[in-house]
Design a protein around this motif. Structure first.
Motif, PDB file in Angstrom:
ATOM      1  N   ASP A 200      49.759  47.973  63.787  1.00  0.00           N
ATOM      2  CA  ASP A 200      50.254  49.340  63.564  1.00  0.00           C
ATOM      3  C   ASP A 200      49.547  50.072  62.424  1.00  0.00           C
ATOM      4  O   ASP A 200      50.144  50.940  61.774  1.00  0.00           O
ATOM      5  CB  ASP A 200      51.769  49.321  63.290  1.00  0.00           C
ATOM      6  N   ARG A 201      48.313  49.691  62.142  1.00  0.00           N
ATOM      7  CA  ARG A 201      47.537  50.301  61.044  1.00  0.00           C
ATOM      8  C   ARG A 201      48.247  50.182  59.692  1.00  0.00           C
ATOM      9  O   ARG A 201      47.947  50.929  58.751  1.00  0.00           O
ATOM     10  CB  ARG A 201      47.229  51.781  61.333  1.00  0.00           C
ATOM     11  N   THR A 202      49.185  49.236  59.578  1.00  0.00           N
ATOM     12  CA  THR A 202      49.911  49.067  58.317  1.00  0.00           C
ATOM     13  C   THR A 202      49.792  47.655  57.752  1.00  0.00           C
ATOM     14  O   THR A 202      50.094  47.433  56.580  1.00  0.00           O
ATOM     15  CB  THR A 202      51.407  49.396  58.484  1.00  0.00           C
ATOM     16  N   HIS A 203      49.385  46.689  58.574  1.00  0.00           N
ATOM     17  CA  HIS A 203      49.189  45.309  58.122  1.00  0.00           C
ATOM     18  C   HIS A 203      47.828  44.830  58.602  1.00  0.00           C
ATOM     19  O   HIS A 203      47.449  45.084  59.747  1.00  0.00           O
ATOM     20  CB  HIS A 203      50.247  44.366  58.700  1.00  0.00           C
ATOM     21  N   MET A 204      47.115  44.128  57.729  1.00  0.00           N
ATOM     22  CA  MET A 204      45.847  43.531  58.126  1.00  0.00           C
ATOM     23  C   MET A 204      45.804  42.088  57.653  1.00  0.00           C
ATOM     24  O   MET A 204      46.146  41.780  56.517  1.00  0.00           O
ATOM     25  CB  MET A 204      44.670  44.315  57.541  1.00  0.00           C
ATOM     26  N   LEU A 205      45.411  41.195  58.559  1.00  0.00           N
ATOM     27  CA  LEU A 205      45.287  39.773  58.261  1.00  0.00           C
ATOM     28  C   LEU A 205      43.867  39.368  58.625  1.00  0.00           C
ATOM     29  O   LEU A 205      43.446  39.543  59.771  1.00  0.00           O
ATOM     30  CB  LEU A 205      46.302  38.985  59.098  1.00  0.00           C
ATOM     31  N   SER A 206      43.115  38.841  57.654  1.00  0.00           N
ATOM     32  CA  SER A 206      41.710  38.548  57.927  1.00  0.00           C
ATOM     33  C   SER A 206      41.253  37.341  57.124  1.00  0.00           C
ATOM     34  O   SER A 206      41.575  37.220  55.937  1.00  0.00           O
ATOM     35  CB  SER A 206      40.849  39.766  57.570  1.00  0.00           C
ATOM     36  N   GLY A 207      40.508  36.439  57.792  1.00  0.00           N
ATOM     37  CA  GLY A 207      39.977  35.291  57.076  1.00  0.00           C
ATOM     38  C   GLY A 207      39.577  34.160  57.997  1.00  0.00           C
ATOM     39  O   GLY A 207      39.507  34.315  59.219  1.00  0.00           O
ATOM     40  N   ILE A 208      39.323  32.992  57.395  1.00  0.00           N
ATOM     41  CA  ILE A 208      38.866  31.802  58.109  1.00  0.00           C
ATOM     42  C   ILE A 208      40.066  30.965  58.545  1.00  0.00           C
ATOM     43  O   ILE A 208      40.964  30.692  57.753  1.00  0.00           O
ATOM     44  CB  ILE A 208      37.949  30.950  57.205  1.00  0.00           C
ATOM     45  N   VAL A 209      40.057  30.526  59.823  1.00  0.00           N
ATOM     46  CA  VAL A 209      41.205  29.778  60.349  1.00  0.00           C
ATOM     47  C   VAL A 209      40.798  28.454  60.988  1.00  0.00           C
ATOM     48  O   VAL A 209      41.592  27.837  61.698  1.00  0.00           O
ATOM     49  CB  VAL A 209      41.986  30.630  61.374  1.00  0.00           C
ATOM     50  N   SER A 210      39.583  28.003  60.722  1.00  0.00           N
ATOM     51  CA  SER A 210      39.084  26.790  61.386  1.00  0.00           C
ATOM     52  C   SER A 210      39.065  25.570  60.469  1.00  0.00           C
ATOM     53  O   SER A 210      38.495  24.546  60.817  1.00  0.00           O
ATOM     54  CB  SER A 210      37.669  27.047  61.919  1.00  0.00           C
TER      55      SER A 210
END
Length: 280
Positions: A200-210
């Motif tokens: 919703d253009r209000t939360h961002m989750l970003s990174g390495i998951v491996s």
């Protein structure tokens, strides 16, 4: 766990004392009762029984009726009690939500960067964000991760939430996701799996998951960082959808051009570029 004990625990979670639970449940089994008999049957001390009954009367769970020289107590029917309790809590939640939401919206830009560690913690938090999605989800995600958020994604799609983005896998699970071009080559080239997901253009989750328990992502509500991630996903979509629209000759020329740009950007040596070109 014994069912009666389970119900008492549930009632305690709603704010009732143990004695209030015992008195009400005992009255449901056998009524009307006077205070003395209820104390004896329920195990509530006589010194406390009338205080407990007064509390239940105030909460409209029990009513009192005088008969001759005796006061008898009756339970309010469970359906009536539950409906009243639901209405009460809905009103409470509505008031809290309205006031808390107003306070939250009045805050200045939230530019916190919160690091979430551990792959399972990341997946759990992501599912929580998806559960609250109202309009749109944008994502750049790998096959291994999307398998663990499918349940909440399906629910979001069923309530009308839009989904667009890039998928790193060979069989896309949703038509609105686009498989990254040259996917076999891309998957062989990359040493890590990552995700970038915007709700919703209000939360961002970003990174390495491996990396299992060593995985880590950043969660933020910072508008600037969200816009950067949106642009990244949108640009990836443009490139992949454009390349998919080309005929074979145009596509080969496009990929040759892309390889040249890639080479110049990373400043490969001749050996490194040759190895890169050999990837599937």
């Amino acid at each position: 766990m014994d069912q009666k004990l389970l119900i008492m625990n549930n009632m305690k979670r709603l704010g009732f004392s143990e004695y209030e639970c015992k008195a009400y449940l005992k009255l449901l089994e056998d009524f009307p009762l006077n205070g003395y008999t209820l104390s004896k049957n329920s195990g509530i001390p006589r010194s406390r029984i009338y205080e407990v009954l007064k509390n239940l009367i105030d909460k409209q769970m029990v009513f009192e009726q005088a008969e001759e020289k005796n006061k008898l107590y009756y339970p309010v029917e469970p359906d009536v009690f539950i409906k009243k309790l639901k209405a009460h809590y809905e009103d409470v939640f509505s008031n809290i939500s309205e006031y808390a939401g107003k306070l939250y919206r009045e805050k200045k830009q939230d530019d916190r960067l919160v690091v979430i560690k551990g792959r399972q913690n990341i997946i759990s938090f992501l599912n929580l964000l998806i559960k609250g999605a109202e309009k749109r989800i944008a994502m750049s995600v790998w096959e291994e991760e999307i398998q663990e958020i499918t349940t909440e994604l399906e629910k979001a799609l069923n309530r009308g939430v839009g989904l667009r983005g890039i998928y790193f896998g060979e069989n896309k699970p949703y038509e609105t996701l686009t498989i990254h071009r040259r996917i076999k080559r891309y998957m062989e080239e990359k040493k890590e799996r990552y995700m970038s997901i915007i709700i919703d253009r209000t939360h961002m989750l970003s990174g390495i998951v491996s990396r299992g328990e060593d995985s880590q992502v950043t969660w933020t509500r910072d508008e600037g960082l969200i816009e950067i991630s949106e642009d990244y996903i949108a640009h990836d979509l443009i490139v992949n959808l454009y390349s998919a629209s080309l005929d074979e000759k145009e596509y080969m020329a496009f990929e040759e051009f892309a390889d040249t740009v890639h080479n110049h950007y990373f400043h490969y040596s001749d050996e490194e570029f040759a190895a890169y070109k050999k990837l599937i």
